[in-house]
Scaffold this motif. Sequence first.
Motif, PDB file in Angstrom:
ATOM      1  N   ASN A  71      45.992  20.220  68.655  1.00  0.00           N
ATOM      2  CA  ASN A  71      45.748  19.001  69.428  1.00  0.00           C
ATOM      3  C   ASN A  71      44.760  18.055  68.755  1.00  0.00           C
ATOM      4  OD1 ASN A  71      47.533  19.738  71.459  1.00  0.00           O
ATOM      5  ND2 ASN A  71      45.953  20.728  72.681  1.00  0.00           N
ATOM      6  N   ALA A  72      43.856  18.607  67.938  1.00  0.00           N
ATOM      7  CA  ALA A  72      42.835  17.774  67.275  1.00  0.00           C
ATOM      8  C   ALA A  72      43.185  17.466  65.824  1.00  0.00           C
ATOM      9  CB  ALA A  72      41.482  18.481  67.345  1.00  0.00           C
ATOM     10  N   ARG A  73      44.382  17.807  65.380  1.00  0.00           N
ATOM     11  CA  ARG A  73      44.739  17.625  63.963  1.00  0.00           C
ATOM     12  C   ARG A  73      44.572  16.183  63.493  1.00  0.00           C
ATOM     13  NH1 ARG A  73      49.238  17.987  66.966  1.00  0.00           N
ATOM     14  NH2 ARG A  73      50.955  16.562  66.551  1.00  0.00           N
ATOM     15  N   HIS A  74      44.721  15.236  64.394  1.00  0.00           N
ATOM     16  CA  HIS A  74      44.585  13.826  64.027  1.00  0.00           C
ATOM     17  C   HIS A  74      43.129  13.442  63.730  1.00  0.00           C
ATOM     18  CE1 HIS A  74      43.666  13.839  68.315  1.00  0.00           C
ATOM     19  NE2 HIS A  74      42.979  12.730  68.101  1.00  0.00           N
ATOM     20  N   THR A  75      42.166  14.308  64.109  1.00  0.00           N
ATOM     21  CA  THR A  75      40.745  14.000  63.868  1.00  0.00           C
ATOM     22  C   THR A  75      40.274  14.482  62.503  1.00  0.00           C
ATOM     23  OG1 THR A  75      39.904  16.056  64.848  1.00  0.00           O
ATOM     24  CG2 THR A  75      40.260  14.178  66.345  1.00  0.00           C
ATOM     25  N   TYR A  76      41.097  15.265  61.821  1.00  0.00           N
ATOM     26  CA  TYR A  76      40.701  15.775  60.509  1.00  0.00           C
ATOM     27  C   TYR A  76      40.791  14.649  59.471  1.00  0.00           C
ATOM     28  CZ  TYR A  76      40.633  18.242  56.139  1.00  0.00           C
ATOM     29  OH  TYR A  76      40.316  18.643  54.865  1.00  0.00           O
ATOM     30  N   HIS A  77      39.730  14.553  58.660  1.00  0.00           N
ATOM     31  CA  HIS A  77      39.705  13.583  57.559  1.00  0.00           C
ATOM     32  C   HIS A  77      39.868  14.338  56.258  1.00  0.00           C
ATOM     33  CE1 HIS A  77      38.510  10.529  60.400  1.00  0.00           C
ATOM     34  NE2 HIS A  77      37.485  11.286  60.789  1.00  0.00           N
ATOM     35  N   GLN A  80      36.926  15.851  54.082  1.00  0.00           N
ATOM     36  CA  GLN A  80      35.992  16.865  54.553  1.00  0.00           C
ATOM     37  C   GLN A  80      36.558  18.270  54.333  1.00  0.00           C
ATOM     38  OE1 GLN A  80      36.865  15.639  58.912  1.00  0.00           O
ATOM     39  NE2 GLN A  80      35.654  17.498  59.109  1.00  0.00           N
ATOM     40  N   TRP A  85      35.596  22.027  59.497  1.00  0.00           N
ATOM     41  CA  TRP A  85      36.257  21.424  60.664  1.00  0.00           C
ATOM     42  C   TRP A  85      36.804  22.522  61.577  1.00  0.00           C
ATOM     43  CZ3 TRP A  85      41.639  21.019  61.920  1.00  0.00           C
ATOM     44  CH2 TRP A  85      41.948  20.065  62.901  1.00  0.00           C
ATOM     45  N   ILE A  89      35.626  23.825  65.590  1.00  0.00           N
ATOM     46  CA  ILE A  89      36.552  24.018  66.722  1.00  0.00           C
ATOM     47  C   ILE A  89      36.438  25.444  67.256  1.00  0.00           C
ATOM     48  CG2 ILE A  89      38.999  24.148  67.375  1.00  0.00           C
ATOM     49  CD1 ILE A  89      39.452  21.783  65.405  1.00  0.00           C
TER      50      ILE A  89
END
Length: 191
Positions: A71-77, A80, A85, A89
């Motif tokens: 669900n948070a994959r879009h927040t990974y840059h 980094q 990361w 989580i």
Amino acid sequence: MNTGSLSPSVAVAEITLKQCFVAGLAGDALEYRRFLDGLSGHMRAYLRRRLPRAQDDVEDILQEILLAVHNARHTYHDGQPLTAWLHAIARYKLMDFFRAHSRREALHDPINADDDRIFVASDVEPADARRDISRLLDTLPDRHRLPIVFVKLQGLSVAEASRATGLSESAVKVGVHRGLKALAARIRGEA
């Protein structure tokens, strides 16, 4: 990416998982599956080390972590480190587990188990009820009071109450009926 500060096994995991993850983000379903499988193995070991007394919960927490990662994959840059990361989580999910677990333990703590029931029962209430019933029964004539005491309060049969009071069985039945009716009328009148 600089992996020199990471242990060799973490560096390999960082490189392998990151390649699969980035390819998965780009739409490669097979690589994303490889990422999830690899991450599952690492996270399962991580959780087992941190939850030695909650091994039954490891798989549930692992699933929550995998879902959170997805669900948070879009927040990974991309710049980094992936492991940092992922670790963040996993730490949040572990904290959620510890908070929920400590709440459950507090709710089931045998020391505090009766705390919420302190004022539910009182020794005074039964004594008050016995006193009130006794006062009400004292207002009845013996032909009504004694059948109620023997049959309703002491649990004797009608035949046993008849022998104890010297009244006929019919008189005991009538006495109980009329006595209860009279008590009900008095209670309604007092209320």
